[in-house]
Motif scaffolding. Structure first.
Motif, PDB file in Angstrom:
ATOM      1  N   ALA A  59       7.400  -0.866  -0.982  1.00 12.74           N
ATOM      2  CA  ALA A  59       8.669  -0.178  -1.249  1.00 12.74           C
ATOM      3  C   ALA A  59       9.697  -0.479  -0.170  1.00 12.74           C
ATOM      4  O   ALA A  59      10.890  -0.637  -0.469  1.00 12.74           O
ATOM      5  CB  ALA A  59       8.421   1.325  -1.344  1.00 12.74           C
ATOM      6  N   GLU A 116      10.772  -3.047  -7.790  1.00 14.22           N
ATOM      7  CA  GLU A 116      11.201  -2.061  -6.784  1.00 14.22           C
ATOM      8  C   GLU A 116      10.979  -0.638  -7.278  1.00 14.22           C
ATOM      9  O   GLU A 116      10.475   0.227  -6.540  1.00 14.22           O
ATOM     10  CB  GLU A 116      12.688  -2.243  -6.471  1.00 14.22           C
ATOM     11  CG  GLU A 116      13.023  -3.474  -5.656  1.00 14.22           C
ATOM     12  CD  GLU A 116      14.502  -3.472  -5.298  1.00 14.22           C
ATOM     13  OE1 GLU A 116      14.942  -2.506  -4.639  1.00 14.22           O
ATOM     14  OE2 GLU A 116      15.210  -4.402  -5.704  1.00 14.22           O
ATOM     15  N   GLN A 117      11.350  -0.383  -8.526  1.00 13.02           N
ATOM     16  CA  GLN A 117      11.186   0.954  -9.077  1.00 13.02           C
ATOM     17  C   GLN A 117       9.723   1.349  -9.164  1.00 13.02           C
ATOM     18  O   GLN A 117       9.361   2.499  -8.885  1.00 13.02           O
ATOM     19  CB  GLN A 117      11.832   1.028 -10.463  1.00 13.02           C
ATOM     20  CG  GLN A 117      13.359   0.955 -10.431  1.00 13.02           C
ATOM     21  CD  GLN A 117      13.957   0.958 -11.822  1.00 13.02           C
ATOM     22  OE1 GLN A 117      13.624   0.105 -12.651  1.00 13.02           O
ATOM     23  NE2 GLN A 117      14.833   1.903 -12.094  1.00 13.02           N
ATOM     24  N   ALA A 124       8.632   2.099  -5.586  1.00  6.86           N
ATOM     25  CA  ALA A 124       9.388   3.092  -4.824  1.00  6.86           C
ATOM     26  C   ALA A 124       8.804   4.495  -4.957  1.00  6.86           C
ATOM     27  O   ALA A 124       8.664   5.208  -3.959  1.00  6.86           O
ATOM     28  CB  ALA A 124      10.852   3.081  -5.260  1.00  6.86           C
ATOM     29  N   TYR A 149       7.358   5.609  -1.447  1.00  9.64           N
ATOM     30  CA  TYR A 149       8.206   6.494  -0.652  1.00  9.64           C
ATOM     31  C   TYR A 149       7.674   7.926  -0.631  1.00  9.64           C
ATOM     32  O   TYR A 149       7.751   8.612   0.392  1.00  9.64           O
ATOM     33  CB  TYR A 149       9.640   6.466  -1.170  1.00  9.64           C
ATOM     34  CG  TYR A 149      10.402   5.223  -0.769  1.00  9.64           C
ATOM     35  CD1 TYR A 149      10.392   4.769   0.551  1.00  9.64           C
ATOM     36  CD2 TYR A 149      11.138   4.494  -1.707  1.00  9.64           C
ATOM     37  CE1 TYR A 149      11.094   3.635   0.927  1.00  9.64           C
ATOM     38  CE2 TYR A 149      11.848   3.360  -1.337  1.00  9.64           C
ATOM     39  CZ  TYR A 149      11.817   2.933  -0.025  1.00  9.64           C
ATOM     40  OH  TYR A 149      12.509   1.813   0.346  1.00  9.64           O
TER      41      TYR A 149
END
Length: 445
Positions: free
Chosen positions: A56, A69-70, A73, A77
């Motif tokens: 991420a 990325e999604q 993430a 995160y």
């Protein structure tokens, strides 16, 4: 420069690995049986979760597709936030662990001392047993089969009356380890869950009144909606922007000031997420200055895009509004661009009428000293997130003159909003997200 980056990256990875090893010891090794499913699942999680966090963190900078990325993430995160509070909770547990162990040992010793002694068995029945062929050995085996088993799968000692004796030290240690692990996990997950709700539910609306000595009576009560650090990206998207726009429009401000860090990504990926900004409504319009994250995301493209959405960029520029001057400067991160695009105070403020009140939009609070030098009456900033994740506010205080709220520096006042979004983990703890309505007050009114 490359060598320094590599060394820092290695230090961060080493720290991340060390923290995960420590948590694995306390939460997995100390609480599960070797070879059991719990040990295997916990070990796998201790390997996979930090990899999602690293993915991420580097996904956006490495040019990975936005869908990747999604996907990384959310777990990456969120785990980063859980990791922080899980580590803090387990460290607190280190102080509790010996106290709980001693209390259990004292309790078990008291119970053992209070238990009545069982009478010794008569010898005659034993002889009969032997004569009947049951044998002492057979009875002993039966007694062994009836011994209670503890939660780790080990036999507990029995008393003379056949009941379980006080737990052994290893059994107590296992109980303490599991109790601390369960409490720490519950505390960390509860904290992160509450902090995520704060961000995903949208920012709160705050109000503050700021008197300005030069503000004319006719401008008394002028209201500026200050919003910063929206951080549109792989987690916070169009729905987040719409919540912010709705909150601002309900307040009916005279002007909207977006003071940087609008995005974490390119116009191609996040343009649709920013589109609700076109529906901002204010009597004197909406204005925007860049933050440091715009320069990681293609600042020039974003400046053009927000202009298309009806938001006016102030790139080291100034506009005269009824009662005061509104100026904006680029973020300090622009100084590292080629060509340099950093703040230019002379261009934004140098030729203005010093008798007029002035409000400066600047993303980072640290530039307050330049604002003082140019006679600015009020600087509006963001950048700090108020620390975002406690105890991050103490770290933010080391790098910023003001972390949140209103403070005075000479004749200049500085207001710092905590921001409406979040960077990295969509979580805030001890630093509620906000949009602030700053009402300007005339001392002549």
């Amino acid at each position: 420069m490359v060598v320094v980056f590599v060394l820092v990256a290695l230090m961060v990875l080493g720290l991340l690995g060390g923290v995960h090893w420590y948590l694995w010891r306390r939460l997995v090794r100390d609480t599960t049986a070797p070879g059991g499913w719990g040990r295997r699942v916990g070990t796998a999680a201790a390997v996979v979760l930090p990899l999602t966090t690293v993915g991420a963190l580097v996904g956006g900078r490495s040019g990975a597709p936005f869908a990747v990325e999604q996907a990384l993430a959310w777990p990456g995160y969120l785990w980063l936030a859980v990791l922080l509070y899980l580590t803090l909770a387990v460290l607190v547990g280190e102080a509790v662990r010996p106290l709980l162990g001693r209390w259990l040992a004292a309790r078990d010793a008291g119970r053992a001392a209070a238990a009545p002694s069982a009478p010794a068995p008569a010898s005659a029945p034993v002889a009969v047993l032997a004569a009947d062929g049951g044998g002492v050995a057979g009875d002993t085996a039966a007694s062994k089969d009836a011994r209670p088993i503890d939660e780790a799968g080990s036999e507990q000692p029995v008393g003379g009356d056949g009941t379980a004796a006080a737990p052994t030290a290893p059994t107590r240690r296992l109980f303490v380890a599991r109790s601390v692990a369960l409490a720490a996990s519950a505390a960390a997950l509860g904290t992160v869950g509450y902090g995520a709700y704060d961000v995903l539910n949208g920012p709160a609306l705050k109000r503050i009144r700021v008197p300005l000595a030069k503000l004319p009576r006719g401008a008394d009560g002028y209201r500026i909606a200050v919003v910063s650090d929206i951080h549109l990206g792989p987690i916070l998207g169009r729905a987040h922007t719409q919540r912010i726009v709705d909150t601002i429009n309900r307040a009916q401000p005279d002007l909207v000031a977006i003071v940087g860090d609008l995005v974490d990504g390119s116009v191609a990926d996040l343009g649709p997420a920013a589109e609700p900004l076109s529906r901002l409504r204010a009597r004197h319009g909406s204005y925007f200055v860049t933050g440091n994250h715009e320069y990681f995301s293609g600042a020039a493209e974003w400046v053009d895009h927000v202009r298309e959405l009806g938001v006016h960029p102030l790139e080291n520029a100034r506009v005269e509004l009824p009662g005061f001057d509104l100026a904006g400067v680029n973020d300090l991160a622009g100084e590292d661009q080629e060509p340099a695009q950093g703040p230019d105070y002379e261009r934004a403020l140098g030729d203005r009428d010093p008798a007029r009140a002035s409000v400066l939009l600047a993303h980072q609070p640290v530039v307050i000293h330049d604002a003082v030098r140019y006679g600015v009456d009020l600087q509006l900033s963001g950048h700090t997130h108020g620390g975002q994740l406690w105890p991050g506010n103490y770290v933010a205080e080391l790098a910023n003159p003001t972390v949140a709220g209103l403070e005075r520096y000479g004749d200049t006042q500085l207001y710092v909003t905590r921001g409406a979004g979040a960077w990295g983990p969509p979580v805030r703890v001890g630093a509620e997200s906000d949009i602030t309505i700053v009402t300007l007050a005339s001392k002549q009114a």
